[in-house]
Design an enzyme around this catalytic site. Structure first.
Site, PDB file in Angstrom:
ATOM      1  N   PRO A   2      45.617  42.290  41.290  1.00 11.45           N
ATOM      2  CA  PRO A   2      45.534  42.447  42.742  1.00 11.45           C
ATOM      3  C   PRO A   2      46.705  41.731  43.415  1.00 11.45           C
ATOM      4  O   PRO A   2      46.834  40.516  43.324  1.00 11.45           O
ATOM      5  CB  PRO A   2      44.191  41.803  43.097  1.00 11.45           C
ATOM      6  CG  PRO A   2      43.406  41.824  41.834  1.00 11.45           C
ATOM      7  CD  PRO A   2      44.425  41.645  40.756  1.00 11.45           C
ATOM      8  N   GLU A   3      47.582  42.512  44.038  1.00 11.52           N
ATOM      9  CA  GLU A   3      48.689  41.957  44.793  1.00 11.52           C
ATOM     10  C   GLU A   3      48.391  42.214  46.271  1.00 11.52           C
ATOM     11  O   GLU A   3      47.262  42.580  46.600  1.00 11.52           O
ATOM     12  CB  GLU A   3      50.010  42.619  44.359  1.00 11.52           C
ATOM     13  CG  GLU A   3      50.242  42.520  42.852  1.00 11.52           C
ATOM     14  CD  GLU A   3      51.542  43.161  42.391  1.00 11.52           C
ATOM     15  OE1 GLU A   3      52.480  43.214  43.186  1.00 11.52           O
ATOM     16  OE2 GLU A   3      51.597  43.602  41.240  1.00 11.52           O
ATOM     17  N   LYS A  58      47.882  36.728  48.711  1.00 10.05           N
ATOM     18  CA  LYS A  58      46.893  37.432  47.888  1.00 10.05           C
ATOM     19  C   LYS A  58      45.520  36.782  48.016  1.00 10.05           C
ATOM     20  O   LYS A  58      44.629  37.043  47.206  1.00 10.05           O
ATOM     21  CB  LYS A  58      47.331  37.424  46.418  1.00 10.05           C
ATOM     22  CG  LYS A  58      48.701  38.070  46.174  1.00 10.05           C
ATOM     23  CD  LYS A  58      49.193  37.858  44.750  1.00 10.05           C
ATOM     24  CE  LYS A  58      50.647  38.298  44.602  1.00 10.05           C
ATOM     25  NZ  LYS A  58      51.237  37.921  43.302  1.00 10.05           N
ATOM     26  N   ARG A 315      57.702  38.546  32.153  1.00 11.43           N
ATOM     27  CA  ARG A 315      56.762  39.614  32.479  1.00 11.43           C
ATOM     28  C   ARG A 315      57.237  40.937  31.932  1.00 11.43           C
ATOM     29  O   ARG A 315      58.438  41.177  31.821  1.00 11.43           O
ATOM     30  CB  ARG A 315      56.629  39.796  34.012  1.00 11.43           C
ATOM     31  CG  ARG A 315      56.413  38.561  34.775  1.00 11.43           C
ATOM     32  CD  ARG A 315      55.066  37.960  34.415  1.00 11.43           C
ATOM     33  NE  ARG A 315      54.875  36.715  35.135  1.00 11.43           N
ATOM     34  CZ  ARG A 315      54.377  36.654  36.359  1.00 11.43           C
ATOM     35  NH1 ARG A 315      54.052  37.738  36.993  1.00 11.43           N
ATOM     36  NH2 ARG A 315      54.226  35.501  36.944  1.00 11.43           N
TER      37      ARG A 315
END
Length: 329
Positions: A2-3, A58, A315
């Site tokens: 969730p961004e 966020k 990442r």
DNA sequence: CACTTGACCTGTCCGC
DNA sequence: TGCGGACAGGTCAAGT
């Protein structure tokens, strides 16, 4: 996962679903996910009304009539799902499952059904007035960390497979003073996020990769791995490019692309990559519009070159090597 | 202070 | 079919 767009989508949903509702009881399954003193929960959450649902970066902020706020970070696998009538929905889901072949039932579906069954089970036994109403319950569902039960028996589930997320109750006046909140950079969709602000903040990270810089929540708030890759592709910048090797012009373009992808994603209800769902338990569709994220081995929509997946800033990173040239010296 | 890496968790997928 | 290991990626703490 969730961004900003996902959290904003949840916020909008909750705003229309729970504002005005009165909290009857709160049940949770571990201290890490819900690190709150039961006495405080009892005094400032139980019998309070939800007055506002806000977002910063966020972080979701559910403001209560007691001047306390339920501050929630979903981290990687958190979900906030509201269910108005758990009994009825559980019956509907079970009925649907019976009428589907095994193949058609996806994991999410079964997951939600089991949550709903739990909601109606006798495991929720700590009602308002009960001395243990905010103590650890014996929850049969594996990922439901917190259940907020309203006066009308509708429920808000905080599910979190990996227990990275948390929900904490604190005075509304102290929210902005939380160490994490104090350090946050500007909101990218607000007027404060000008070229000048973005460029000066990004340049404080001169010797790191541009991807690491825009993932840094103190540079700007709300960008995570998906929108970092998407916006860098849009700006034709290789994610490993060091900030000092980028011109103001390039950073200006990147700022525009960040705003573009975040807005587009909010319009599409966010990205469901693995298990993100909105406040009604529904998936987002941005991923259908993604240009590079999770598009490895597929053609770049701009030049048809095959997109690769590599590692930048620790990442998974998706790049079109033709559109996004690497120019570090 | 700037920057990188590992830890926090659990579920899934991949190769043997 | 089982099993170990890599991987997912938001943030913080500890490392250089």
């Amino acid at each position: 996962m969730p961004e900003l767009p996902e959290v904003e989508t949840v916020r909008k949903g909750l705003e229309s679903l729970i504002v005005g509702k009165t909290i009857k009881s709160v049940v949770h399954d571990n201290e890490r996910s819900f690190p709150n003193d039961p006495a405080i929960v009892s005094q400032f959450a139980i019998n309070s009304d939800v007055s506002l649902v806000k977002r910063r970066a966020k972080v979701l902020l559910i403001e209560l009539s007691t001047e306390y706020t339920l501050m929630t970070h979903l981290k990687m696998t958190g979900q906030l799902v509201f269910v108005a009538d758990a009994t009825k929905q559980a019956q509907n889901l079970k009925h649907e499952i019976r009428n589907k072949s095994k193949k058609e039932i996806d994991a999410d579906f079964e997951f939600r059904a089991s949550n709903l069954e739990f909601a109606e089970s006798d495991s929720i036994r700590f009602g308002a007035g009960h001395p243990n109403h905010s103590l650890v319950g014996n929850l049969p569902d594996k990922s439901t960390r917190v259940t907020i039960i309203f006066e009308d028996d509708s429920k808000l589930f905080f599910n979190d497979q990996r227990k990275f997320g948390w929900m904490k109750l604190l005075p509304t006046a102290l929210v902005a003073q939380e160490p994490f909140m104090v350090k946050l950079g500007p909101e990218p969709l607000e007027l404060e996020f000008t070229d000048q602000v973005f460029i000066s903040r990004v340049r404080r990270r001169a010797n790191t990769s541009i991807k690491a810089a825009i993932l840094d929540q103190t540079v700007l708030a709300g960008v995570g791995n998906i929108y970092a890759d998407e916006s860098l592709w849009g700006a034709k910048i290789h994610p490993a490019t060091l900030v000092r090797n980028l011109s103001d012009k390039q950073l200006s373009v990147l700022r525009r692309e960040i705003i573009y992808v975040l807005r587009l994603s909010i319009e599409k209800g966010g990205s469901t990559d693995r298990n993100y769902v909105n406040a009604e338990g529904k998936r987002g569709s941005y991923i259908d519009f993604a240009r590079v994220f999770r598009q490895e081995n597929k053609p770049c929509p701009r030049c048809q070159t095959i997109i690769i997946k590599t590692r930048v800033a620790g990442r998974g990173t998706h790049i079109c090597l033709i559109c996004q040239k690497h120019k570090n010296k």
